[in-house]
Design a protein around this motif. Structure first.
Motif, PDB file in Angstrom:
ATOM      1  N   ILE A 377       0.812  -1.220   0.000  1.00 23.20           N
ATOM      2  CA  ILE A 377       0.000   0.000   0.000  1.00 23.20           C
ATOM      3  C   ILE A 377       0.843   1.267   0.000  1.00 23.20           C
ATOM      4  N   HIS A 378       1.917   1.310   0.778  1.00 26.46           N
ATOM      5  CA  HIS A 378       2.767   2.502   0.819  1.00 26.46           C
ATOM      6  C   HIS A 378       4.116   2.239   0.169  1.00 26.46           C
ATOM      7  N   TYR A 379       4.098   1.448  -0.886  1.00 32.79           N
ATOM      8  CA  TYR A 379       5.333   1.130  -1.608  1.00 32.79           C
ATOM      9  C   TYR A 379       5.929   2.387  -2.232  1.00 32.79           C
ATOM     10  N   GLU A 380       7.228   2.546  -2.074  1.00 34.81           N
ATOM     11  CA  GLU A 380       7.943   3.637  -2.725  1.00 34.81           C
ATOM     12  C   GLU A 380       9.170   3.044  -3.409  1.00 34.81           C
ATOM     13  N   PRO A 381       9.272   3.147  -4.733  1.00 34.77           N
ATOM     14  CA  PRO A 381      10.378   2.488  -5.421  1.00 34.77           C
ATOM     15  C   PRO A 381      11.734   3.053  -5.001  1.00 34.77           C
ATOM     16  N   THR A 382      12.699   2.159  -4.886  1.00 34.34           N
ATOM     17  CA  THR A 382      14.076   2.541  -4.598  1.00 34.34           C
ATOM     18  C   THR A 382      14.970   1.941  -5.673  1.00 34.34           C
ATOM     19  N   ASP A 383      16.240   2.262  -5.610  1.00 29.87           N
ATOM     20  CA  ASP A 383      17.175   1.711  -6.587  1.00 29.87           C
ATOM     21  C   ASP A 383      17.182   0.184  -6.539  1.00 29.87           C
ATOM     22  N   SER A 384      16.982  -0.383  -5.346  1.00 33.73           N
ATOM     23  CA  SER A 384      17.023  -1.840  -5.219  1.00 33.73           C
ATOM     24  C   SER A 384      15.704  -2.512  -5.593  1.00 33.73           C
ATOM     25  N   SER A 385      14.580  -1.806  -5.419  1.00 33.99           N
ATOM     26  CA  SER A 385      13.275  -2.425  -5.697  1.00 33.99           C
ATOM     27  C   SER A 385      12.712  -2.033  -7.059  1.00 33.99           C
ATOM     28  N   ASN A 386      13.315  -1.053  -7.703  1.00 30.58           N
ATOM     29  CA  ASN A 386      12.796  -0.450  -8.938  1.00 30.58           C
ATOM     30  C   ASN A 386      12.468  -1.504  -9.990  1.00 30.58           C
ATOM     31  N   ALA A 387      11.175  -1.689 -10.256  1.00 34.22           N
ATOM     32  CA  ALA A 387      10.745  -2.727 -11.186  1.00 34.22           C
ATOM     33  C   ALA A 387      10.547  -2.161 -12.592  1.00 34.22           C
ATOM     34  N   PRO A 388      10.884  -2.951 -13.617  1.00 33.54           N
ATOM     35  CA  PRO A 388      10.590  -2.517 -14.984  1.00 33.54           C
ATOM     36  C   PRO A 388       9.089  -2.543 -15.228  1.00 33.54           C
ATOM     37  N   ILE A 389       8.624  -1.649 -16.072  1.00 29.30           N
ATOM     38  CA  ILE A 389       7.209  -1.613 -16.448  1.00 29.30           C
ATOM     39  C   ILE A 389       7.111  -2.177 -17.860  1.00 29.30           C
ATOM     40  N   ASN A 390       6.785  -3.436 -17.918  1.00 27.09           N
ATOM     41  CA  ASN A 390       6.612  -4.069 -19.229  1.00 27.09           C
ATOM     42  C   ASN A 390       5.560  -5.170 -19.111  1.00 27.09           C
ATOM     43  N   GLY A 391       5.054  -5.603 -20.215  1.00 30.74           N
ATOM     44  CA  GLY A 391       3.975  -6.574 -20.193  1.00 30.74           C
ATOM     45  C   GLY A 391       2.668  -5.924 -19.798  1.00 30.74           C
ATOM     46  N   ASN A 392       1.714  -6.754 -19.374  1.00 34.51           N
ATOM     47  CA  ASN A 392       0.383  -6.269 -19.025  1.00 34.51           C
ATOM     48  C   ASN A 392       0.247  -6.108 -17.515  1.00 34.51           C
ATOM     49  N   GLY A 393      -0.506  -5.122 -17.110  1.00 38.65           N
ATOM     50  CA  GLY A 393      -0.744  -4.967 -15.680  1.00 38.65           C
ATOM     51  C   GLY A 393      -1.135  -3.555 -15.319  1.00 38.65           C
ATOM     52  N   PHE A 394      -1.366  -3.357 -14.015  1.00 34.62           N
ATOM     53  CA  PHE A 394      -1.729  -2.053 -13.483  1.00 34.62           C
ATOM     54  C   PHE A 394      -0.482  -1.324 -12.997  1.00 34.62           C
ATOM     55  N   LEU A 395      -0.422  -0.029 -13.281  1.00 35.92           N
ATOM     56  CA  LEU A 395       0.537   0.868 -12.644  1.00 35.92           C
ATOM     57  C   LEU A 395      -0.254   1.739 -11.686  1.00 35.92           C
ATOM     58  N   LEU A 396       0.039   1.600 -10.397  1.00 32.39           N
ATOM     59  CA  LEU A 396      -0.627   2.417  -9.380  1.00 32.39           C
ATOM     60  C   LEU A 396       0.280   3.607  -9.091  1.00 32.39           C
ATOM     61  N   LEU A 397      -0.243   4.802  -9.326  1.00 30.27           N
ATOM     62  CA  LEU A 397       0.535   6.035  -9.164  1.00 30.27           C
ATOM     63  C   LEU A 397      -0.180   6.922  -8.149  1.00 30.27           C
ATOM     64  N   ASP A 398       0.368   6.954  -6.937  1.00 30.55           N
ATOM     65  CA  ASP A 398      -0.174   7.778  -5.843  1.00 30.55           C
ATOM     66  C   ASP A 398       0.858   8.851  -5.561  1.00 30.55           C
ATOM     67  N   THR A 399       0.487  10.086  -5.764  1.00 31.49           N
ATOM     68  CA  THR A 399       1.474  11.158  -5.741  1.00 31.49           C
ATOM     69  C   THR A 399       0.800  12.479  -5.392  1.00 31.49           C
ATOM     70  N   GLY A 400       1.597  13.455  -5.038  1.00 35.56           N
ATOM     71  CA  GLY A 400       1.038  14.755  -4.691  1.00 35.56           C
ATOM     72  C   GLY A 400       2.120  15.810  -4.698  1.00 35.56           C
ATOM     73  N   ALA A 401       1.698  17.056  -4.561  1.00 35.79           N
ATOM     74  CA  ALA A 401       2.643  18.169  -4.643  1.00 35.79           C
ATOM     75  C   ALA A 401       2.298  19.248  -3.632  1.00 35.79           C
ATOM     76  N   GLN A 402       3.330  19.964  -3.231  1.00 36.21           N
ATOM     77  CA  GLN A 402       3.177  21.178  -2.442  1.00 36.21           C
ATOM     78  C   GLN A 402       3.394  22.367  -3.369  1.00 36.21           C
ATOM     79  N   TYR A 403       2.350  23.154  -3.535  1.00 34.33           N
ATOM     80  CA  TYR A 403       2.443  24.429  -4.225  1.00 34.33           C
ATOM     81  C   TYR A 403       2.301  25.532  -3.179  1.00 34.33           C
ATOM     82  N   ALA A 404       2.809  26.696  -3.466  1.00 33.39           N
ATOM     83  CA  ALA A 404       2.707  27.798  -2.516  1.00 33.39           C
ATOM     84  C   ALA A 404       1.261  28.180  -2.238  1.00 33.39           C
TER      85      ALA A 404
END
Length: 596
Positions: A377-404
C-alpha cells in the motif's frame, strides 16, 4: 541485515546497563508527528523498516515490530533477514504491543520508553495497563544520542512567511480565534506542540521535514502573550523584526521543557493529549490544573476559508495539467516499447511538476508501483526495488505536490496492455466505491466515519475489503495528512463541516498480484436546507482523467456512468485550454463519455 542485528545487540547491552527488561522504540518525534525529521528515525535505524507507522519493542531475548495494514507486506519484506517478529496490528489473534509486553515480561520488570516520542494519551493507557501486571514504565530513557551513530542534527533550515495575499487571516486574527476557545474553557495557557498547527498559526512555512512544509518549534499562548520556542538561527532578520513588532516573544527551542516546568501555581494549562508528548506533560508542575482538549488549531484550520479554497482550486488545475502531461507521455512511451521503470515514471512526473508555477516540492514520496508492487500500500520504489514496467498490468501512481497556494494528493491506477478479468472487476468495484462517496449528500455534523461504509459497500457485496482509511484531511500548503476529519472504520469523533478538504481513496489489494486505488480530493460544501436540517455534499477538486479502459461498464449503474461522464466533462473543459496537438487529442479521448 547483520548490521541491524548488531544494532539490536548494542541496544540490549545498554538496556542491561540501565536495568531495562524491555524498550519501546516509537516512530514519533517530540511533536507527535506522523513524519519526523531524520534526526528522530531511531526505529527505522534499528529495524530497517522505513514505513511511516510502526512500534518496535526490544527485550533482552526478542524483538517485535507492530504495523498496521498499510505495511503488512512491506514490514515483512524489510525485516525478513533480521531477528524481528512482525505483528500485524488489527488481525484477529494478534496481540497489541502492550499486551505482548505483559505476556513476555515478569512482574516487577521495567519497560523503558523515550517520553519525548510517545503521546501523553497513549502513555497513560500504556502505564495503566502495565501497572496491572506489576510492570514499571520508565519514561526518561533516551539512548539515541549514544547508539544512533548515524544520527543527523536537528534541521536548521530557514523559515519563510506565507504570502499574505494567500491568507484571509493574519497571525493576530488567528490567535484571537484560539483565545476565544481558551476563554470558553477558562484556560490560562495553551501548549501547542503540533508542527503544522504552529506553522498555520504563525503564517510561516519551513523545510525541516521532507515533503511537509513545517519547522521545529513549540508555542505557548496565554490571554496576553504568544511565546514561540525555536532555534533563532531559523528566523531571518525580517521575520524576527516582524515577530518583535507584533509582540511575539521568541525563546530557544531547548528551553521549552524547563519553562513549562516553572509555570505559576494555579495555572490552567490546556493541551491536546494526542499531540503533546508524555515527557512535556509530566514536566508540568503538580500545582497547575491540566485541561486535556482536542487541538483547537487543528479544528479551526481544517475548515478552509473561501480564499484558501480558491487558491487550492488553482493549484489542482496546475497539478492536473502536470498529471495529464505525464499520462500522455506514459502512454506513448509504453506503446513504443520504451524501457520504463517505476522510478523513471516518478522522476518524470517530478520533472514535469517542477515546471508548474508555484511548485515547491512533492507532498510525499511518490508511490509508483507496477503489478504486484501495487499491493504494497505505501510502496515507494528505490534503486534496489525499482521494477521494470513491461507486459500487461496495473501501474498504481499515488502522488502529490506542495504548491505555494495549495497541497495536492491524487491516485490513478493505469491499465497497461490487457488486464485480467478479476483485476478489471476489482478496478470497477473501487470506482463504484469512489463514486458512492463522491455523490453522497449527508446531514450537517455527520461523523466522518459514517461516510466510510459508502465507499466499501460495493466491495463488501463481493466479500472484499481494504485495511486503510478511506479519507484524510489535507492542509493548505501544509501536511498532506491532517485532521481532525478521518473517513475510516474507527470513529475518532470528528464531524464533517463545510470547508473541509478530504481525500476519497478506496482500494483493493491482492498480494503478489496487483493493487487498485482511485483517489481525488474533495471540498465539503452546503447541499441544501430543509425541515430536516442542513445538508452537506462534496465537490471534487482533483482535475485528472480516471482510466476508463479497465472499467466493466455492465457493473456500473446509469447514475454511476453519468457521474463519471460529468466528472470527465469538467476535466476536459478545465484543462483543454492548456493543451494543443497530440496532447489535446489524448485528453479528449481520455475524457470522452462512456455508454453501455
Amino acid at each position: 541485515m547483520n548490521m541491524i542485528n548488531e544494532r539490536l545487540q548494542s541496544v540490549r547491552i545498554e538496556m542491561q546497563r540501565l536495568g531495562l527488561d524491555a524498550l519501546i522504540v516509537r516512530t514519533e518525534d517530540p511533536h507527535c508527528s506522523e513524519y519526523p525529521a531524520n534526526h528522530w528515525k531511531f526505529r527505522e535505524y534499528l529495524s530497517g523498516f522505513d514505513g511511516s507507522q510502526g512500534i518496535l519493542v526490544i527485550t533482552l531475548q526478542h524483538a517485535g515490530l507492530w504495523v498496521d495494514s498499510r505495511y503488512y507486506i512491506q514490514a515483512e519484506q524489510q525485516t525478513k533477514d533480521v531477528s524481528i517478529d512482525v505483528f500485524k496490528d488489527g488481525l484477529a489473534g494478534v496481540p497489541s504491543y502492550a499486551d505482548w509486553i505483559t505476556y513476555t515480561l515478569p512482574s516487577e520488570a521495567t519497560c523503558g520508553v523515550d517520553g519525548f516520542t510517545i503521546p501523553y494519551a497513549e502513555y497513560k493507557i500504556l502505564r495503566n495497563k502495565l501497572s496491572l501486571f506489576g510492570i514499571h514504565i520508565e519514561y526518561k530513557v533516551n539512548i539515541m544520542d549514544e547508539l544512533f551513530l548515524e544520527r543527523e542534527d536537528l534541521p536548521l533550515n530557514d523559515i519563510l512567511e506565507m504570502d499574505y495575499s494567500l491568507n484571509q487571516l493574519t497571525r493576530a486574527e488567528k490567535v484571537a480565534l484560539v483565545r476565544k476557545e481558551m476563554l470558553r474553557i477558562n484556560a490560562t495557557h495553551y501548549l501547542v506542540s503540533s508542527l503544522d498547527s504552529i506553522a498555520w498559526l504563525m503564517n510561516m512555512r519551513g523545510t525541516d521535514v521532507e515533503f511537509n512544509p513545517v519547522f521545529y518549534a513549540y508555542m505557548i499562548v496565554t490571554a496576553t502573550e504568544e511565546h514561540l520556542y525555536i532555534d533563532p538561527h531559523k528566523l531571518t532578520s525580517v521575520i524576527s523584526r516582524r515577530l518583535d513588532e507584533e509582540g511575539i516573544k521568541v525563546s530557544l527551542y531547548s528551553h521549552f521543557e524547563k519553562n513549562i516546568s516553572n509555570l505559576p501555581s494555579g495555572s490552567r494549562v490546556m493541551f491536546d493529549p494526542d499531540k503533546t508528548n508524555a515527557r512535556n506533560v509530566l514536566s508540568l508542575p503538580a500545582s497547575v490544573y491540566k485541561i486535556e482538549q482536542q487541538c483547537i488549531i487543528e479544528q479551526i484550520k481544517a475548515v478552509k476559508t473561501v480564499n484558501e479554497i480558491s487558491h487550492i482550486e488553482s493549484a489542482h488545475i496546475r497539478d492536473g495539467h502536470a498529471m495529464v502531461k505525464l499520462l500522455y507521455w506514459l502512454s506513448k512511451e509504453y506503446e513504443s516499447g520504451a524501457q520504463l521503470t517505476e522510478l523513471g515514471v516518478a522522476e518524470k512526473l517530478h520533472e514535469i511538476r517542477s515546471r508548474e508555477q508555484l511548485f515547491i516540492s512533492e507532498s510525499f514520496g511518490s508511490i509508483s508501483a507496477f503489478g504486484k508492487n501495487g499491493a504494497i500500500i505505501h510502496y515507494e520504489p528505490t534503486d534496489s526495488s525499482n521494477a521494470p514496467i513491461n507486459g500487461n498490468g496495473f501501474l498504481l501512481l499515488d502522488t502529490g505536490a506542495q504548491y505555494a497556494d495549495g497541497t495536492t494528493d491524487i491516485t490513478r491506477t493505469i491499465a497497461l496492455g490487457d488486464v485480467e478479468l478479476q483485476s478489471a472487476i476489482d478496478y470497477t468495484l473501487v470506482l463504484k466505491g469512489h463514486i458512492a462517496l463522491a455523490k453522497a449528500i449527508f446531514p450537517e455534523e455527520t461523523h466522518a466515519s459514517q461516510l466510510d461504509t459508502l465507499a466499501r459497500m460495493a466491495m463488501w457485496n463481493h466479500c472484499i475489503d481494504y485495511g486503510h482509511g478511506t479519507g484524510h484531511g489535507v492542509g493548505f500548503f501544509l501536511n498532506v495528512h491532517e485532521g481532525p476529519q478521518r473517513i475510516g472504520k474507527r470513529d475518532n469523533g470528528s464531524v464533517m463541516k463545510a470547508g473541509m478538504i478530504t481525500s476519497n481513496e478506496p482500494g483493493i489489494y491482492r498480494e503478489g498480484r496487483w493493487g487498485v486505488r482511485i483517489e481525488n480530493l474533495m471540498v465539503c460544501e452546503e447541499a441544501g436546507r430543509s425541515s430536516f436540517g442542513n445538508f452537506l455534499k462534496h465537490r471534487i477538486l482533483t482535475i485528472c482523467p480516471i482510466d476508463k479502459n479497465p472499467i466493466l461498464i455492465d457493473m456500473l449503474t446509469d447514475e454511476e456512468i453519468q457521474w463519471l461522464n460529468d466528472y470527465h466533462k469538467i476535466v476536459f473543459n478545465t484543462l483543454s485550454p492548456l493543451f494543443d496537438g497530440d496532447e489535446l487529442v489524448w485528453l479528449r479521448d481520455a475524457t470522452d463519455a462512456i455508454s453501455r
